[in-house]
Design a protein around this motif. Sequence first.
Motif, PDB file in Angstrom:
ATOM      1  N   THR A 250      82.892  38.803  12.735  1.00  0.00           N
ATOM      2  CA  THR A 250      81.795  38.057  12.124  1.00  0.00           C
ATOM      3  C   THR A 250      80.456  38.675  12.473  1.00  0.00           C
ATOM      4  O   THR A 250      79.557  38.769  11.637  1.00  0.00           O
TER       5      THR A 250
ATOM      6  N   PHE B 213      74.794  35.025  20.353  1.00  0.00           N
ATOM      7  CA  PHE B 213      75.899  34.061  20.339  1.00  0.00           C
ATOM      8  C   PHE B 213      77.146  34.666  20.988  1.00  0.00           C
ATOM      9  O   PHE B 213      77.830  34.003  21.774  1.00  0.00           O
TER      10      PHE B 213
ATOM     11  N   PHE C 116      76.663  34.865  24.676  1.00  0.00           N
ATOM     12  CA  PHE C 116      76.749  33.496  25.187  1.00  0.00           C
ATOM     13  C   PHE C 116      78.220  33.085  25.307  1.00  0.00           C
ATOM     14  O   PHE C 116      78.661  32.546  26.325  1.00  0.00           O
ATOM     15  N   TYR C 117      78.969  33.390  24.244  1.00  0.00           N
ATOM     16  CA  TYR C 117      80.405  33.053  24.234  1.00  0.00           C
ATOM     17  C   TYR C 117      81.134  33.763  25.366  1.00  0.00           C
ATOM     18  O   TYR C 117      81.932  33.142  26.085  1.00  0.00           O
TER      19      TYR C 117
ATOM     20  N   LEU D 174      80.163  32.309  28.810  1.00  0.00           N
ATOM     21  CA  LEU D 174      80.748  30.977  28.998  1.00  0.00           C
ATOM     22  C   LEU D 174      82.250  31.069  29.231  1.00  0.00           C
ATOM     23  O   LEU D 174      82.787  30.483  30.167  1.00  0.00           O
TER      24      LEU D 174
ATOM     25  N   LEU E 101      82.786  28.535  32.212  1.00  0.00           N
ATOM     26  CA  LEU E 101      83.755  27.459  31.961  1.00  0.00           C
ATOM     27  C   LEU E 101      84.957  27.524  32.909  1.00  0.00           C
ATOM     28  O   LEU E 101      85.399  26.476  33.384  1.00  0.00           O
TER      29      LEU E 101
ATOM     30  N   ALA F 141      92.846  23.992  23.445  1.00  0.00           N
ATOM     31  CA  ALA F 141      92.358  24.558  24.710  1.00  0.00           C
ATOM     32  C   ALA F 141      91.912  26.005  24.530  1.00  0.00           C
ATOM     33  O   ALA F 141      90.957  26.443  25.167  1.00  0.00           O
ATOM     34  N   ALA F 142      92.585  26.735  23.638  1.00  0.00           N
ATOM     35  CA  ALA F 142      92.215  28.130  23.416  1.00  0.00           C
ATOM     36  C   ALA F 142      90.882  28.238  22.680  1.00  0.00           C
ATOM     37  O   ALA F 142      90.128  29.188  22.882  1.00  0.00           O
ATOM     38  N   PHE F 143      90.592  27.261  21.828  1.00  0.00           N
ATOM     39  CA  PHE F 143      89.342  27.293  21.057  1.00  0.00           C
ATOM     40  C   PHE F 143      88.188  26.643  21.807  1.00  0.00           C
ATOM     41  O   PHE F 143      87.054  26.702  21.355  1.00  0.00           O
ATOM     42  N   PHE F 144      88.515  25.980  22.930  1.00  0.00           N
ATOM     43  CA  PHE F 144      87.494  25.212  23.638  1.00  0.00           C
ATOM     44  C   PHE F 144      86.243  26.023  23.982  1.00  0.00           C
ATOM     45  O   PHE F 144      85.138  25.562  23.726  1.00  0.00           O
ATOM     46  N   PRO F 145      86.357  27.254  24.538  1.00  0.00           N
ATOM     47  CA  PRO F 145      85.114  27.992  24.828  1.00  0.00           C
ATOM     48  C   PRO F 145      84.267  28.237  23.583  1.00  0.00           C
ATOM     49  O   PRO F 145      83.039  28.177  23.645  1.00  0.00           O
ATOM     50  N   PHE F 146      84.935  28.484  22.470  1.00  0.00           N
ATOM     51  CA  PHE F 146      84.184  28.707  21.224  1.00  0.00           C
ATOM     52  C   PHE F 146      83.453  27.439  20.797  1.00  0.00           C
ATOM     53  O   PHE F 146      82.267  27.479  20.448  1.00  0.00           O
TER      54      PHE F 146
ATOM     55  N   PHE G  50      82.590  24.969  22.662  1.00  0.00           N
ATOM     56  CA  PHE G  50      81.544  24.716  23.667  1.00  0.00           C
ATOM     57  C   PHE G  50      80.318  25.564  23.367  1.00  0.00           C
ATOM     58  O   PHE G  50      79.184  25.081  23.369  1.00  0.00           O
ATOM     59  N   THR G  51      80.536  26.849  23.109  1.00  0.00           N
ATOM     60  CA  THR G  51      79.438  27.756  22.778  1.00  0.00           C
ATOM     61  C   THR G  51      78.681  27.263  21.557  1.00  0.00           C
ATOM     62  O   THR G  51      77.447  27.180  21.559  1.00  0.00           O
ATOM     63  N   LEU G  52      79.434  26.907  20.527  1.00  0.00           N
ATOM     64  CA  LEU G  52      78.840  26.465  19.263  1.00  0.00           C
ATOM     65  C   LEU G  52      77.995  25.213  19.484  1.00  0.00           C
ATOM     66  O   LEU G  52      76.825  25.150  19.094  1.00  0.00           O
TER      67      LEU G  52
ATOM     68  N   PHE H 256      76.703  23.865  22.233  1.00  0.00           N
ATOM     69  CA  PHE H 256      75.516  23.953  23.084  1.00  0.00           C
ATOM     70  C   PHE H 256      74.484  24.929  22.546  1.00  0.00           C
ATOM     71  O   PHE H 256      73.293  24.779  22.818  1.00  0.00           O
ATOM     72  N   PHE H 257      74.922  25.905  21.760  1.00  0.00           N
ATOM     73  CA  PHE H 257      73.947  26.782  21.088  1.00  0.00           C
ATOM     74  C   PHE H 257      73.102  25.952  20.125  1.00  0.00           C
ATOM     75  O   PHE H 257      71.874  26.037  20.123  1.00  0.00           O
TER      76      PHE H 257
ATOM     77  N   MET I 206      80.770  32.087  10.139  1.00  0.00           N
ATOM     78  CA  MET I 206      81.602  32.533  11.259  1.00  0.00           C
ATOM     79  C   MET I 206      82.765  31.564  11.467  1.00  0.00           C
ATOM     80  O   MET I 206      83.924  31.984  11.615  1.00  0.00           O
TER      81      MET I 206
ATOM     82  N   LEU J  85      86.668  32.374  10.891  1.00  0.00           N
ATOM     83  CA  LEU J  85      87.600  32.122  11.991  1.00  0.00           C
ATOM     84  C   LEU J  85      88.765  31.259  11.519  1.00  0.00           C
ATOM     85  O   LEU J  85      89.932  31.553  11.814  1.00  0.00           O
TER      86      LEU J  85
END
Lengths: 200, 249
Positions: free
Chosen positions: A15, A55, A58-59, A62, A67, B84-89, B91-93, B95-96, B125, B129
């Motif tokens: 992306t 982004f 940041f990802y 984190l 995390l 759980a695998a998507f959680f960091p993504f 979270f990033t989204l 809080f961004f 994005m 995804l």
Amino acid sequence: MGVITKTVRAGLLATVCGVSLLAVSAPGAYATGMPQLDFANPLVTGQVMWGAIIFFVFYLVLSKAMLPGVARVLHDRSQRITGDLEVARSAKQDADKAVAELQQARKDAMAEAQAHLQKVLDEEHRAADQQMQEINARLASEIADAEKNVAAEKARALSALKEIAADTTQALVQRLTGVVPDAQLVARNVESASAHRSII
Amino acid sequence: MAGGSSINVLEQFELHPVLGGLGEALRFSQSPLYMIAAVCLVLAFLYFGMRPAAVVPGRLQAAAEVCYEFIHNMAVDTIGPEGAAFFPFIFTLFFFILAGNYIGLLPFSFTFTSHIAVTFAMAFMVFLLTVVVSLKVQGLRFFAHFMPDGASPFLAPLLIPIEILSFLSRPVSLSIRLFANMVAGHVMFDIFASFVIMLAGFGVVGDVFAIGPIAINVALMALELLVGVLQAYVFAILTCIYLREAVAH
């Protein structure tokens, strides 16, 4: 899980590149009043490129550093709480067991004391009984001895009485008649008189 | 923002290169600068919040943990065990967007979520995804979703284009919702603020009546605080819902 995480990362990278290209090549035909729609402005499309980079960084920060740290703290806490609960539960079990043992011991001691007391009481009873019997036997023998003595004394006294009676009779007769009576005769008469009077 | 008699409420959305020529060459405006500020804010919050790593958390640590658990529960509850695998993504989204919305509420600052280019890039994005995950998990069966189960085959020529259209419109609706909310809020701030300046031109009476728009702006600030977190939540939860469809077998 690992596959999905990899997919997320690959997708993000794709992306970053794709959107940047799209944004750079976007036509600037919407130049109206809104600065947001002025796609001819390189700064508008530039923020997409920069945004994608920021982004993505940041990802990465984190997901790689921040995390997992939070997850570790939360995991440690739940672990600790579970462990502490386990310790508390086993301590409670121990305490319960100790209380049960204590109660059992108390019950046993009480029963033992009761038995002991009973035994002591029985022994005392028996000893008292025996003593009482001994005393009774002694008293009985003493009474028997005394009675024997009394009987002997009495017999002696009675036998002495006949002599006294005979002497007295002899003396009386002598006084009255002035004749000394035959001792044999007096003794015989006293004997028969006393037999008459049933004086033993 | 208010320039003389004619007040341009859209002026606040204009981009200016930072660091002069260097910013111009790198296409670096105040928007990426505020993105960096927002990211640093969130990272600092998490870093200083979690630094004690205490078993009994302090206020800041408790707040950081609440943020973590809120997003984690949202991801796992909505997407399922794969969440759980998507959680960091997610979270990033979340809080961004949240940090962008809230940083923009500070006076003299800039709201990068009020730019359709930014929101559309994020929505696109998410869209890419979901498509990639769908193809990975479901393979070609993914395309079967464009024909609803149990529908008459005779309706297929009507239903399939509608389903495809609704699928393709997801990034559009996702991006325009956030963009429009943020633009509307900031335009309203500007309009009511400009009323105060206009009323100030009418002397004492104007000064008294200017209390009205100021009070409205105070109320608007409360509303925008709600909108800021709500839009970030909507963006994140819709992403979760799209991802749930993607990972569903």
